[in-house]
Design a protein around this motif. Structure first.
Motif, mmCIF file in Angstrom:
data_model
loop_
_atom_site.group_PDB
_atom_site.id
_atom_site.type_symbol
_atom_site.label_atom_id
_atom_site.label_comp_id
_atom_site.label_asym_id
_atom_site.label_seq_id
_atom_site.Cartn_x
_atom_site.Cartn_y
_atom_site.Cartn_z
ATOM 1 N N LYS A 17 50.379 38.741 39.603
ATOM 2 C CA LYS A 17 49.221 38.428 40.744
ATOM 3 C C LYS A 17 47.989 39.129 40.338
ATOM 4 C CE LYS A 17 52.576 38.373 44.486
ATOM 5 N NZ LYS A 17 52.604 37.228 45.038
ATOM 6 N N TRP A 18 47.879 40.225 39.892
ATOM 7 C CA TRP A 18 46.565 40.953 39.504
ATOM 8 C C TRP A 18 45.867 40.264 38.310
ATOM 9 C CZ3 TRP A 18 45.017 44.656 35.547
ATOM 10 C CH2 TRP A 18 43.816 45.111 35.845
ATOM 11 N N PHE A 19 46.868 39.883 37.356
ATOM 12 C CA PHE A 19 46.299 39.586 36.173
ATOM 13 C C PHE A 19 45.422 38.171 36.412
ATOM 14 C CE2 PHE A 19 46.894 36.233 32.817
ATOM 15 C CZ PHE A 19 46.652 37.252 31.642
ATOM 16 N N HIS A 20 46.177 37.307 37.314
ATOM 17 C CA HIS A 20 45.433 35.869 37.543
ATOM 18 C C HIS A 20 44.271 36.241 38.497
ATOM 19 C CE1 HIS A 20 49.367 34.369 36.084
ATOM 20 N NE2 HIS A 20 48.844 33.265 36.125
ATOM 21 N N LEU A 21 44.278 37.301 39.444
ATOM 22 C CA LEU A 21 43.032 37.656 40.130
ATOM 23 C C LEU A 21 42.050 38.007 39.111
ATOM 24 C CD1 LEU A 21 42.023 38.350 42.852
ATOM 25 C CD2 LEU A 21 42.835 40.662 42.611
ATOM 26 N N LYS A 22 42.474 38.683 38.152
ATOM 27 C CA LYS A 22 41.537 39.190 37.025
ATOM 28 C C LYS A 22 40.838 37.875 36.468
ATOM 29 C CE LYS A 22 43.001 41.142 33.232
ATOM 30 N NZ LYS A 22 42.555 39.984 32.057
ATOM 31 N N ASN A 23 41.712 36.945 36.268
ATOM 32 C CA ASN A 23 41.215 35.864 35.502
ATOM 33 C C ASN A 23 40.502 34.963 36.254
ATOM 34 O OD1 ASN A 23 42.383 36.549 32.979
ATOM 35 N ND2 ASN A 23 43.611 34.794 32.753
ATOM 36 N N ASN A 30 29.867 37.295 31.936
ATOM 37 C CA ASN A 30 28.422 37.701 32.218
ATOM 38 C C ASN A 30 28.430 39.234 32.005
ATOM 39 O OD1 ASN A 30 28.226 35.182 32.974
ATOM 40 N ND2 ASN A 30 28.315 35.428 35.156
ATOM 41 N N GLN A 31 29.454 40.019 31.459
ATOM 42 C CA GLN A 31 29.405 41.189 31.196
ATOM 43 C C GLN A 31 29.238 42.065 32.690
ATOM 44 O OE1 GLN A 31 30.001 42.588 28.123
ATOM 45 N NE2 GLN A 31 30.597 40.530 27.595
ATOM 46 N N ASP A 32 29.642 41.575 33.479
ATOM 47 C CA ASP A 32 29.436 42.549 34.745
ATOM 48 C C ASP A 32 30.911 42.604 35.414
ATOM 49 O OD1 ASP A 32 29.808 39.873 35.867
ATOM 50 O OD2 ASP A 32 28.433 40.253 37.368
ATOM 51 N N HIS A 33 31.826 42.654 34.634
ATOM 52 C CA HIS A 33 33.295 42.518 35.063
ATOM 53 C C HIS A 33 33.921 44.252 35.285
ATOM 54 C CE1 HIS A 33 33.606 42.711 30.795
ATOM 55 N NE2 HIS A 33 34.683 43.554 30.820
ATOM 56 N N HIS A 34 33.010 45.138 34.920
ATOM 57 C CA HIS A 34 33.551 46.452 34.739
ATOM 58 C C HIS A 34 33.828 46.902 36.320
ATOM 59 C CE1 HIS A 34 29.259 46.339 35.256
ATOM 60 N NE2 HIS A 34 29.348 47.524 35.984
ATOM 61 N N ILE A 35 33.101 46.283 37.138
ATOM 62 C CA ILE A 35 33.850 46.827 38.422
ATOM 63 C C ILE A 35 35.026 46.517 38.797
ATOM 64 C CG2 ILE A 35 32.757 46.398 40.927
ATOM 65 C CD1 ILE A 35 30.404 45.915 40.127
ATOM 66 N N PHE A 36 35.549 45.328 38.482
ATOM 67 C CA PHE A 36 36.825 44.760 38.629
ATOM 68 C C PHE A 36 37.691 45.858 38.253
ATOM 69 C CE2 PHE A 36 40.682 42.783 37.528
ATOM 70 C CZ PHE A 36 41.191 42.118 38.824
ATOM 71 N N TYR A 67 41.096 48.341 43.143
ATOM 72 C CA TYR A 67 41.870 48.065 44.380
ATOM 73 C C TYR A 67 42.753 46.810 44.513
ATOM 74 C CZ TYR A 67 38.237 44.997 45.726
ATOM 75 O OH TYR A 67 37.311 43.656 45.614
ATOM 76 N N GLY A 68 42.459 45.741 44.000
ATOM 77 C CA GLY A 68 43.120 44.435 43.947
ATOM 78 C C GLY A 68 44.604 44.520 43.507
ATOM 79 N N PHE A 69 44.805 45.771 42.675
ATOM 80 C CA PHE A 69 46.165 45.693 42.040
ATOM 81 C C PHE A 69 46.997 46.366 43.237
ATOM 82 C CE2 PHE A 69 49.701 48.349 40.334
ATOM 83 C CZ PHE A 69 50.197 47.284 39.454
ATOM 84 N N TYR A 70 46.516 47.410 43.868
ATOM 85 C CA TYR A 70 47.373 47.932 44.860
ATOM 86 C C TYR A 70 47.701 47.026 46.237
ATOM 87 C CZ TYR A 70 46.326 51.846 42.073
ATOM 88 O OH TYR A 70 46.392 52.836 41.133
ATOM 89 N N GLN A 84 45.500 36.095 48.384
ATOM 90 C CA GLN A 84 44.403 35.385 47.705
ATOM 91 C C GLN A 84 45.025 34.334 46.733
ATOM 92 O OE1 GLN A 84 40.894 37.671 46.389
ATOM 93 N NE2 GLN A 84 41.938 39.200 47.240
ATOM 94 N N ASN A 85 46.066 34.686 46.069
ATOM 95 C CA ASN A 85 46.743 33.921 44.917
ATOM 96 C C ASN A 85 48.248 33.074 45.597
ATOM 97 O OD1 ASN A 85 45.147 34.243 42.683
ATOM 98 N ND2 ASN A 85 45.905 36.338 42.796
ATOM 99 N N SER A 86 47.809 32.302 46.529
ATOM 100 C CA SER A 86 48.966 31.980 47.472
ATOM 101 C C SER A 86 50.030 30.994 46.418
ATOM 102 C CB SER A 86 48.369 30.937 48.541
ATOM 103 O OG SER A 86 47.736 29.690 47.881
#
Ligand code: ZN
Length: 236
Positions: free
Chosen positions: A91-97, A105-111, A116-119, A232-234
């Protein structure tokens, strides 16, 4: 459930799989009902058993469920934790994608920094398995009522966990194609899990063939639907 083992051919109960004599002679026990060897799998390599299990052969499911002493209760608990973690990672992997554009855009470092999405996905994964297994337990309990015992609860839990291993097969797919969603692999895993649950429940002798299929399908679809309300990933 006084008898410990099960004939893999007809499902009849058996006291032992083989008899050891003093001279080192081992005799394979034959089933009293069908006259076949109670469990020919005890002579085979574990890999061959695993292949038959994945091919959804009822004999292999009976062997794994009843006749392997080395699969202890703590192994089942560890496997259930691994399944929840693997499901959460998918689930987290697809959320990342979903944030692939942000990677460009090189602004993914926040993710990655927050994670927190993983937990929350871990909690969703736990919730999904709880709903799925809870529904099947309720159906089994409603069917057996007064005859329901602790042994049957343990057997059902063991059958459900061992038949959920299809979830783990997605992990190599994620490594193979890390940059896009693999809906085909997810669909195959979804169908395999329904069929594997069906075969395991049928092998457990707790449900008929039809009830095994119906309860597996309803439990999985309902758990996905209920989770889609909060997730979010129903579709995962
Ligand atoms: Zn038999």
């Amino acid at each position: 459930m006084n008898c410990k083992y099960c004939c893999v051919t007809c499902g009849a109960e058996a006291d032992e799989l083989s008899h050891h004599y003093k001279e080192g002679v081992i005799k394979i026990i034959h089933c009293k009902e069908c006259q076949n060897p109670v469990d020919p799998y005890i002579e085979l390599d574990d890999l061959l058993v695993f292949i038959d299990f994945v091919l959804l052969k009822l004999r292999a499911h009976r062997h794994v469920l009843f006749n392997i002493d080395k699969i202890k209760y703590n192994h089942i608990i560890k496997l259930s934790c691994a399944l929840i973690l693997a499901n959460a990672y998918i689930k987290w992997f697809h959320l990342k994608n979903d944030q692939y554009q942000s990677i460009i855009n090189q602004d993914h470092h926040i993710f990655y920094a927050l994670e927190y999405g993983f937990y929350s996905n871990l909690f969703e994964s736990f919730l999904e398995y709880t709903i799925r297994f809870g529904l099947i337990f309720l159906i089994a309990f409603a069917q057996w009522r007064q005859n329901w015992t602790r042994d049957r609860s343990m057997l059902l839990f063991r059958a459900l966990i061992l038949s959920s291993i299809g979830q783990l097969f997605i992990l190599p797919l994620l490594i193979w194609s890390p940059d896009h969603r693999d809906y085909y692999g997810l669909l195959m895993s979804f169908i395999f899990t329904i069929l594997c649950h069906t075969q395991a429940l049928n092998a457990s002798r707790l449900f008929s063939s039809l009830m095994s299929f119906l309860s597996s399908t309803i439990a999985i679809l309902l758990s996905k639907y209920l989770l889609s309300i909060v997730s979010q990933n129903s579709f995962l």
